[in-house]
Design an enzyme around this catalytic site. Structure first.
Site, PDB file in Angstrom:
ATOM      1  N   ASP A   1     -58.482  19.896  32.405  1.00 18.11           N
ATOM      2  CA  ASP A   1     -58.897  19.142  33.749  1.00 18.11           C
ATOM      3  C   ASP A   1     -60.027  20.146  34.056  1.00 18.11           C
ATOM      4  O   ASP A   1     -61.226  19.305  34.760  1.00 18.11           O
ATOM      5  CB  ASP A   1     -58.139  20.134  34.870  1.00 18.11           C
ATOM      6  CG  ASP A   1     -58.466  19.001  35.991  1.00 18.11           C
ATOM      7  OD1 ASP A   1     -58.310  18.151  35.708  1.00 18.11           O
ATOM      8  OD2 ASP A   1     -56.487  19.882  36.812  1.00 18.11           O
TER       9      ASP A   1
ATOM     10  N   ASP B   1     -64.222  17.425  33.685  1.00 19.36           N
ATOM     11  CA  ASP B   1     -65.239  16.922  35.170  1.00 19.36           C
ATOM     12  C   ASP B   1     -66.201  17.630  34.091  1.00 19.36           C
ATOM     13  O   ASP B   1     -67.755  16.970  35.818  1.00 19.36           O
ATOM     14  CB  ASP B   1     -64.141  17.630  36.519  1.00 19.36           C
ATOM     15  CG  ASP B   1     -63.293  16.230  37.076  1.00 19.36           C
ATOM     16  OD1 ASP B   1     -63.067  16.156  35.927  1.00 19.36           O
ATOM     17  OD2 ASP B   1     -62.873  16.712  37.756  1.00 19.36           O
TER      18      ASP B   1
END
Ligand code: NAD
Length: 357
Positions: free
Chosen positions: A247, A251
């Site tokens: 996660d 990004d």
């Protein structure tokens, strides 16, 4: 015929999906493949007509298709709703119902856009990596979880990082298989110096690797990986990691490239893959013909590669995007002085026209 479920969703979703469909049709015509499209409402658009973010008919259509192309869901209109029926619930439910345990997020820097990154051009130029994130296990789902009140009046919050051997094996296989279609390099990222679940992760990935002697495997601790992504990102091909680490790292990797309007994704694992841009519904520019359709167009590139094994067609889509950028066409989000500002439809048309004959 390959059957594709179109879930356009909200905000800019319908606009960018429209352009991606045009590119798929143009590719199909060139390679003699027919793509059939059927649409169903999802997210806020589905709440408006059916009262639910993922109506049973939409799920049925997704299940019966060969791949799902999704736009984006959500927007201010639905923000007051209960969490259980918010548009974003549709995504979680779809992943679960379709058994999508692997999220693939490429980060690629197209040469002409290297100046858009916050890092120096010489660091980011040539980045072409893929984060393979485990999507349905780990700390977001592990039990026990919750917040309890203790007898002394304080509170205790708990989440559990948990992985089983089968969960690690299947995501490791996915990463090795995907690496075989790229540069044959996998970096597995964990925290095995501190976490027992990571120790099992590392041991299991190493064992599965025996079946893939043609792929090079290395291991990194997550803190080191976070540094290496900023220091020397070109060293990476496929990064394999857990739900939580993925996660965050996906990004971080995405931001190396500079613009959210350029980032595609694929969620795989079941019979039907789900393809969507990383960005949301961009309510601030919805309906204005300004959205960058490239993230969604590159998502159909991933669909061609991973659901249909049409690698040459996928290369053609990526090549057409690169060619149009090299000619200086830019939507507003990636516009720089000296380049030509175009809208969503013009960008889509230019990419279709740039596909090899
Ligand atoms: P967002 O990604 O929609 O927008 C962030 C910023 O990026 C905005 O300024 C927007 O204009 C810009 N942007 C996004 N996509 C663009 C594109 N294709 N071209 C040009 N500019 C683009 O994120 P947000 O504003 O935090 O969220 C808006 C809504 O989308 C919320 O309801 C959120 O829950 C939802 N959302 C959905 C998804 C999804 O469907 N997968 C993902 C993230 C957010």
């Amino acid at each position: 015929m390959r059957r594709i479920a179109l879930l356009r969703g909200d905000g800019v979703g319908p606009e960018v999906v429209g352009q991606a469909v045009g590119v798929l049709e143009a590719v199909g015509a060139r390679i003699g493949q027919t793509f059939g499209f059927e649409e169903a409402p999802v997210g806020g658009a589905a709440i408006d007509v059916e009262g639910l973010p993922l109506p049973p008919k939409t799920l049925e259509l997704a299940r019966a298709s060969d791949a799902v192309l999704m736009g984006a869901v959500g927007g201010p209109r639905w923000e007051g709703l209960d969490y259980g029926i918010r548009p974003e619930r549709a995504l979680l439910a779809l992943r679960q119902e379709l058994g999508l345990y692997a999220n693939l997020r490429p980060a690629r820097v197209f040469g002409p856009l290297a100046g858009a990154s916050t890092l120096k051009r010489e660091v980011v130029e040539g980045i072409d990596l893929l984060v393979v994130r485990e999507l349905t296990g780990g700390i977001y789902f592990g039990q026990p979880k919750g917040v309890e009140r203790l007898s002394d009046g304080t509170e205790r919050g708990v989440n559990t990082e948990v992985y089983t051997t089968p969960e690690i094996e299947r995501i490791a296989r996915m990463a090795f298989e995907v690496a075989r279609r790229r540069r044959h390099q996998v970096t597995s990222v964990d925290k095995a110096n501190v976490l027992e679940s990571s120790e099992l992760w590392r041991r299991t990935v190493t064992r599965v690797h025996r079946d893939y002697p043609d792929v090079e495997l290395s291991h990194l601790y997550v803190d080191n990986c976070a540094m290496q992504l900023i220091r020397a990102p070109r060293q990476f091909d496929v990064i394999l990691t857990t739900n939580l680490f993925g996660d965050i790292l996906s990004d971080e990797a995405a931001m190396l490239t500079g613009s959210i309007g350029m980032l595609p994704s694929a969620s795989l694992g079941g019979r039907v893959g789900l393809y969507e841009p990383v960005h949301g519904s961009a309510p601030d520019i919805a309906g204005q013909g300004k959205a960058n359709p490239i993230a969604t167009i590159l998502s159909v590139g991933m669909m061609l590669r991973y659901s249909f094994a049409l690698d040459a067609a996928a290369d053609a889509v990526e090549g057409a995007v690169a060619a149009v950028l090299a000619r200086g066409l830019r939507t507003a989000d990636i516009h720089q002085p000296g380049t030509t500002l175009v809208g969503t439809a013009e960008m889509g048309a230019a990419i279709r026209a740039a596909l090899p004959g």
